[in-house]
Enzyme design. Sequence first.
Site, PDB file in Angstrom:
ATOM      1  N   LEU A 216       0.907  -1.338   0.054  1.00 40.83           N
ATOM      2  CA  LEU A 216      -0.121  -0.356   0.508  1.00 40.83           C
ATOM      3  C   LEU A 216       0.762   1.189   0.214  1.00 40.83           C
ATOM      4  O   LEU A 216       0.490   2.373  -0.595  1.00 40.83           O
ATOM      5  CB  LEU A 216      -1.183   0.441   0.824  1.00 40.83           C
ATOM      6  CG  LEU A 216      -1.484   0.722   1.333  1.00 40.83           C
ATOM      7  CD1 LEU A 216      -3.288   1.089   0.025  1.00 40.83           C
ATOM      8  CD2 LEU A 216      -2.298   1.468   2.804  1.00 40.83           C
ATOM      9  N   VAL A 219       2.558   1.669  -3.549  1.00 37.67           N
ATOM     10  CA  VAL A 219       1.656   2.159  -4.320  1.00 37.67           C
ATOM     11  C   VAL A 219       1.156   3.882  -4.063  1.00 37.67           C
ATOM     12  O   VAL A 219       0.999   4.428  -5.224  1.00 37.67           O
ATOM     13  CB  VAL A 219       0.318   1.331  -4.636  1.00 37.67           C
ATOM     14  CG1 VAL A 219      -0.774   2.206  -5.245  1.00 37.67           C
ATOM     15  CG2 VAL A 219       0.726  -0.059  -5.284  1.00 37.67           C
ATOM     16  N   GLU A 220       0.815   4.260  -3.499  1.00 43.67           N
ATOM     17  CA  GLU A 220       0.843   5.290  -2.765  1.00 43.67           C
ATOM     18  C   GLU A 220       1.521   6.263  -2.756  1.00 43.67           C
ATOM     19  O   GLU A 220       1.874   7.694  -3.164  1.00 43.67           O
ATOM     20  CB  GLU A 220       0.244   5.841  -1.416  1.00 43.67           C
ATOM     21  CG  GLU A 220      -1.433   5.035  -1.103  1.00 43.67           C
ATOM     22  CD  GLU A 220      -2.322   5.232  -1.332  1.00 43.67           C
ATOM     23  OE1 GLU A 220      -2.375   6.854  -2.197  1.00 43.67           O
ATOM     24  OE2 GLU A 220      -3.312   5.474  -1.843  1.00 43.67           O
ATOM     25  N   SER A 221       3.219   5.824  -2.462  1.00 45.06           N
ATOM     26  CA  SER A 221       4.441   7.028  -2.186  1.00 45.06           C
ATOM     27  C   SER A 221       5.374   6.750  -3.182  1.00 45.06           C
ATOM     28  O   SER A 221       6.751   6.988  -2.890  1.00 45.06           O
ATOM     29  CB  SER A 221       4.138   7.791  -0.550  1.00 45.06           C
ATOM     30  OG  SER A 221       4.310   5.868   0.112  1.00 45.06           O
ATOM     31  N   TYR A 347      -7.285  -1.186  -8.110  1.00 44.23           N
ATOM     32  CA  TYR A 347      -6.298  -0.126  -6.745  1.00 44.23           C
ATOM     33  C   TYR A 347      -5.977  -1.662  -5.961  1.00 44.23           C
ATOM     34  O   TYR A 347      -5.342  -1.727  -5.949  1.00 44.23           O
ATOM     35  CB  TYR A 347      -7.201   0.947  -5.504  1.00 44.23           C
ATOM     36  CG  TYR A 347      -5.974   1.222  -4.583  1.00 44.23           C
ATOM     37  CD1 TYR A 347      -5.254   1.980  -4.744  1.00 44.23           C
ATOM     38  CD2 TYR A 347      -6.755   0.921  -3.301  1.00 44.23           C
ATOM     39  CE1 TYR A 347      -4.696   3.149  -3.796  1.00 44.23           C
ATOM     40  CE2 TYR A 347      -6.124   1.163  -2.243  1.00 44.23           C
ATOM     41  CZ  TYR A 347      -4.929   1.975  -2.259  1.00 44.23           C
ATOM     42  OH  TYR A 347      -4.672   2.450  -1.052  1.00 44.23           O
TER      43      TYR A 347
END
Length: 365
Positions: A216, A219-221, A347
Amino acid sequence: LVPWLRSGRGDLIGSGLVAPALTDTSGVTFTSAYHDVHPVLLARAELGLTQTERLDGLRAVVARNNPFLPFIEGEREARGFELEITPDAESTSQMFDRLEAGEADLTLIESHLATAELAYRDSTNIVIITEADTVPGRSWSVRHDQPELQAALDDFIRRQRGSLTYNVLLRKYFQPDTRTVEQPDLRDDGSLSPFDDLVRAHTETTEFDWRILTALMFVESRFDPQARSHVGAYGLLQMMPATAKQVGVTDLDDPAEQIRGGVAYLDWLFKRFPDELDLADRRAFTLAAYNAGFGHVVDARHVADGMGLDSDRWFDNVEVAMLALSDPDVYRNTTHGYVRGHEPVNYVRRISELGQMYARLKPTG
């Protein structure tokens, strides 16, 4: 809305009409455009079409609620394809689904919606073959006897277009993140990320595997604690300031606090779903809620029940219902309304698959 405007039941149509959508504009005046949109003609990529070809023998299906029906009529006459207008309103996602299923060779979509949808589709399946840039974009509307109101609105639009708020909203809803997820590999020191120890420490009292949280975070940052999105989300887990405040994060620049707060928020979402759910599905629901919001996941579970699907299972069940939340006939009967379903569906799949890859790289805690 137009008859209501003419009769004086209102003074402004703020729904963003496109002038070509109206067959009768008598008594109605449009403001200057606040959003430059234009029609694009899309086709299945396998047809190998180009912009210069005639399209004889091909079949286009276009939604009845498309504001550019006059444009597609002109294209039909010029290029020779068959044209079917759907009997009911349909969403952008539904029109893309028709193309991908082979139910149509062509369709017409507004440019900004096509761009947003293509970000969550296999880009090799559908291509844009025609773009028109000579039609007016979305505007507000007033009666022709309201010149002062029109002038005030034109001035407002002139001042707001290009502003920070305008650009943030435009990017948030119509210019999604299209970054691809690279294949993971161990770092030189054998770790998955620079934050493995922190992630392990903060997830050990939760039901989330630390490698899923690492996925996670990637994927986010891309493991950048200074990452900031165009909508104000910040840090390794891209938390919004209000969410950070909710979970007691006081220093958003501290990676340890970012991870602690992100895990706390995930755990809060996780505990809002029933205890009797299978652990893998409960995690998937939590990831979907992290992306799209808890309310949309609840709506999707209700829709799954109505579709005869298992509302306790995410994959191949509630995720199917989530896709249906872009259908006007479905989302108008839900509590939280429209959601671009492909975004949370992709996602959850992306993070789940990446988490499994990380687990193979680091099979032990």
